[in-house]
Design a protein around this motif. Structure first.
Motif, short mmCIF file in Angstrom:
data_model
loop_
_atom_site.label_atom_id
_atom_site.label_comp_id
_atom_site.label_asym_id
_atom_site.label_seq_id
_atom_site.Cartn_x
_atom_site.Cartn_y
_atom_site.Cartn_z
N ARG A 57 22.34 35.39 155.06
CA ARG A 57 22.10 36.40 154.10
C ARG A 57 21.93 37.72 154.80
N ALA A 212 23.50 36.30 147.80
CA ALA A 212 24.36 35.32 148.13
C ALA A 212 25.47 35.65 147.19
N ASN A 213 26.39 34.89 147.60
CA ASN A 213 27.75 35.13 146.83
C ASN A 213 27.54 34.53 145.54
N THR A 214 26.69 33.59 145.50
CA THR A 214 26.53 32.61 144.13
C THR A 214 25.51 33.42 143.13
N ASP A 215 24.95 34.48 143.58
CA ASP A 215 23.95 35.04 142.65
C ASP A 215 24.57 35.57 141.21
N SER A 216 23.88 35.47 140.07
CA SER A 216 24.41 35.70 139.05
C SER A 216 24.00 37.36 138.85
#
Length: 245
Positions: A57, A212-216
């Motif tokens: 990250r 991260a790419n998955t963060d909202s």
């Protein structure tokens, strides 16, 4: 041990067009009169972003402290084609296994061509900025302060910015509005433009931790005012930046 003083880097950025969309005017895009902190941050990210070897990250984030307007604020009305959908990763994987299952997305199609009327695009009006030019002031904020990492980040950024190198093409709000950049000292005076913008988008992510790419999404706002061509931007962790509770 005293903390090192972050170096402030100054970039001059410009392009033919720009659009920094106001969130309340998303359907028919209407640009802020000046670049947003998140759009400015992405330009610094495009030049250099260090990643932690263990977590994969970001090891730091770029924080923009000041924006100077170097060209008059001018608007231009554009009609743009925007796609209504995009191909999903799962669909691509399925097509790779069985090419006969490919179902392309058509921008325009008639009943005779594909058996059904469909439009994969929509035309929308955009109030964009014409020939914008800014001077951005930013510094690296490390999530875990380390002298060696900071030196690497600052030296790498300075070298790449001076040579015009970037990981991806920087852009001014929308990807089709490409941006050029140059590392400068900041000599030219900003234009005489004063305007109360009101609540302005600060960023769309939580900048207090590595992302991260998955963060909202987590939208933050601040009260912005351009004073004689200068927009001062408060630090993300200050009380002046409104964040979700």
């Amino acid at each position: 041990m005293t903390q090192p003083t972050p170096r402030t880097f100054t970039l001059e950025v410009w392009g033919d067009y720009a659009c920094f969309t106001r969130p309340e005017l998303k359907v028919e895009r209407f640009s802020y009169p000046i670049i947003t902190p998140s759009a400015a941050r992405s330009i610094f990210d495009a030049i250099y972003l260090e990643f932690d070897k263990n977590t994969k990250r970001p090891a730091h984030r770029w924080e923009i402290s000041k924006v100077e307007v170097l060209s008059p604020v001018r608007y231009v009305s554009l009609m743009r084609n925007e796609v209504k959908e995009k191909v999903s990763v799962s669909s691509v994987k399925k097509w790779m296994k069985d090419p006969s299952q490919i179902t392309p997305i058509y921008a325009d199609a008639t009943m005779a061509e594909v058996g059904t009327d469909t439009k994969g695009r929509t035309q929308r009006q955009t109030m964009a900025l014409k020939a914008p030019r800014y001077r951005l002031h930013g510094q690296a904020v490390l999530f875990a302060e380390q002298m060696e990492v900071r030196q690497k980040i600052e030296r790498s950024f300075e070298r790449r910015a001076r040579n015009g190198q970037c990981v991806w093409q920087p852009y001014l709000g929308c990807r089709e509005f490409a941006a050029s950049f140059e590392l400068v000292r900041g000599d030219a005076a900003p234009v005489a433009h004063t305007e109360d913008i009101g609540w302005m988008l600060y960023d769309v992510f939580d900048l207090s931790r590595p992302g991260a790419n998955t963060d909202s999404a987590q939208v933050s706002l601040f009260e912005a005012r351009i004073e004689n061509g200068v927009l001062d931007i408060p630090p993300y962790l200050s009380h002046q930046v409104r964040k979700p509770c």
